[in-house]
Scaffold this motif. Structure first.
Motif, PDB file in Angstrom:
ATOM      1  N   SER A 238     -25.105  41.599  30.510  1.00 57.74           N
ATOM      2  CA  SER A 238     -23.947  41.869  31.368  1.00 57.74           C
ATOM      3  C   SER A 238     -24.192  43.025  32.323  1.00 57.74           C
ATOM      4  O   SER A 238     -23.485  43.166  33.324  1.00 57.74           O
ATOM      5  CB  SER A 238     -22.715  42.153  30.508  1.00 57.74           C
ATOM      6  N   SER A 239     -25.183  43.854  32.028  1.00 57.24           N
ATOM      7  CA  SER A 239     -25.453  45.028  32.876  1.00 57.24           C
ATOM      8  C   SER A 239     -26.614  44.795  33.845  1.00 57.24           C
ATOM      9  O   SER A 239     -26.973  45.701  34.598  1.00 57.24           O
ATOM     10  CB  SER A 239     -25.762  46.235  31.997  1.00 57.24           C
TER      11      SER A 239
ATOM     12  N   GLN B 144     -26.272  55.300  23.858  1.00 50.47           N
ATOM     13  CA  GLN B 144     -26.027  54.595  25.119  1.00 50.47           C
ATOM     14  C   GLN B 144     -26.910  55.083  26.262  1.00 50.47           C
ATOM     15  O   GLN B 144     -27.208  54.341  27.189  1.00 50.47           O
ATOM     16  CB  GLN B 144     -24.541  54.693  25.493  1.00 50.47           C
TER      17      GLN B 144
ATOM     18  N   LYS C  26     -34.198  46.966  36.051  1.00 50.56           N
ATOM     19  CA  LYS C  26     -33.804  46.721  37.441  1.00 50.56           C
ATOM     20  C   LYS C  26     -34.904  47.167  38.399  1.00 50.56           C
ATOM     21  O   LYS C  26     -35.199  46.491  39.391  1.00 50.56           O
ATOM     22  CB  LYS C  26     -32.503  47.457  37.751  1.00 50.56           C
TER      23      LYS C  26
ATOM     24  N   LEU D  69     -27.360  43.245  26.685  1.00 55.41           N
ATOM     25  CA  LEU D  69     -27.959  43.839  27.887  1.00 55.41           C
ATOM     26  C   LEU D  69     -27.665  43.008  29.140  1.00 55.41           C
ATOM     27  O   LEU D  69     -27.622  43.539  30.247  1.00 55.41           O
ATOM     28  CB  LEU D  69     -29.470  43.951  27.707  1.00 55.41           C
TER      29      LEU D  69
ATOM     30  N   ILE E 275     -31.941  49.666  31.020  1.00 58.88           N
ATOM     31  CA  ILE E 275     -31.388  48.799  32.070  1.00 58.88           C
ATOM     32  C   ILE E 275     -31.887  49.237  33.446  1.00 58.88           C
ATOM     33  O   ILE E 275     -32.291  48.415  34.272  1.00 58.88           O
ATOM     34  CB  ILE E 275     -29.845  48.811  32.006  1.00 58.88           C
ATOM     35  N   ASP E 276     -31.884  50.541  33.684  1.00 59.49           N
ATOM     36  CA  ASP E 276     -32.390  51.068  34.959  1.00 59.49           C
ATOM     37  C   ASP E 276     -33.863  50.712  35.146  1.00 59.49           C
ATOM     38  O   ASP E 276     -34.301  50.354  36.248  1.00 59.49           O
ATOM     39  CB  ASP E 276     -32.210  52.589  35.009  1.00 59.49           C
TER      40      ASP E 276
ATOM     41  N   LYS F 161     -28.922  52.702  28.826  1.00 61.38           N
ATOM     42  CA  LYS F 161     -28.831  52.841  30.281  1.00 61.38           C
ATOM     43  C   LYS F 161     -30.207  53.017  30.910  1.00 61.38           C
ATOM     44  O   LYS F 161     -30.517  52.415  31.951  1.00 61.38           O
ATOM     45  CB  LYS F 161     -27.944  54.029  30.658  1.00 61.38           C
TER      46      LYS F 161
END
Length: 317
Positions: A315-316, A48, A59, A313, A55-56, A52
């Motif tokens: 949803s985040s 995980q 963004k 992915l 995802i970071d 993460k």
């Protein structure tokens, strides 16, 4: 000496897994991943932190929702590849989105992006193989990438026409899918009972490719893939490389019966035939119903798993 150790005397063993613990346990030279393996790894709690980070990263890169999803899924693949590379001396294979399998330009663009992401983390491109489906467009993309020192692993390979075109394009490595060929014939009750490895169509396919490549002195590496049983692996001892799933690596490690080398390079005279044209490639590939069906099926399944990863992915982001 167990059979895994014995096999390593004749063949470079590659782990067909995104599970880092399996890579550490069996100590392969290289490792391969694909969208299905990455999806499985992404569902595990121990990975995980890689999700993460991806995802970071997405963004931070910005853009619309679609752009962020693409960047996040690419970064997941890279993060997993980097973790695997920490535990092997050789290369990791990372796959281009299967939805680009018939788009030469997008295959090249995506491959260049993946390599760039690895290089941004200090990973030299010599340790990366880009996986592409062995469509005509994928093979031509690989031919272009190889000229820029981006080495390719041609996957979903089922026909001799695919193997020949890959060698003529000068690709680094092919992955003929032994198990999926076996599945096609087995599902149609076309195999001998009891099982005889030498009569397995998947085994016979790799034997034909191996002897053709060695006879004509193509440099493309042959890596048998997609195995269903240990007997298939042992029948291909001596193949350049074999990529093997963890449960079959475990079986090999637990067995101690002696094994022999079954594939040896040819010493015949050297010449290379004129390359296949696109029309000849498509015609010859089309003559093999198994290959046509399994190639399209494989592309669809990898695309489905890629979409599942992107949905996870989403949803985040």
């Amino acid at each position: 000496m167990n059979q895994l150790e014995a096999l390593k005397q004749f063949t470079t063993v590659v782990a067909d897994s995104g599970d880092i613990e399996s890579v550490r346990k069996y100590r392969p030279e290289d490792a391969t991943t694909n969208p299905s393996l990455i999806l499985n790894a992404a569902c595990l709690e121990s990975y995980q932190h890689l999700i993460k980070d991806a995802i970071d990263y997405a963004k931070k890169q910005g853009g619309n929702k679609k752009t962020k999803i693409i960047n996040a899924s690419d970064k997941v693949a890279i993060n997993l590849g980097i973790e695997i590379l920490k535990n092997i001396p050789g290369r990791v294979s990372t796959e281009v989105d299967a939805r680009f399998s018939f788009d030469r330009g997008m295959c090249v663009t995506k491959a260049e992006k993946l390599v760039r992401l690895y290089e941004e983390h200090g990973i030299d491109r010599s340790r990366i193989l880009i996986k592409l489906a062995s469509t005509w467009e994928g093979i031509k993309a690989a031919e272009e990438l190889e000229k820029n020192d981006i080495h390719c692993n041609m996957t979903l390979l089922f026909s001799f026409a695919q193997a020949r075109a890959c060698a003529e394009a000068g690709v680094f490595l092919i992955s003929p899918f032994v198990g999926r060929i076996y599945d096609w014939y087995n599902n149609r009750k076309l195999l001998l009972e009891p099982y005889v490895a030498d009569e397995d169509p998947g085994i016979k396919s790799v034997h034909r490719i191996y002897h053709y490549y060695k006879k004509h002195r193509y440099n493309t590496i042959i890596m048998g893939a997609s195995f269903r049983k240990v007997e298939q692996i042992l029948a291909l001892s001596g193949c350049d490389r074999l990529t093997i799933s963890p449960h079959l690596l475990e079986q090999l490690q637990s067995r101690s019966e002696p094994i022999e080398r079954n594939l040896k390079p040819s010493t015949e005279g050297f010449y290379q035939p004129a390359p296949l044209s696109e029309a000849a490639f498509r015609w010859e590939h089309n003559q093999d119903p198994m290959a046509v069906e399994k190639l399209s099926e494989g592309i669809r399944q990898f695309a489905v798993d890629q979409q599942k990863l992107e949905h996870m992915l989403m949803s985040s982001l």
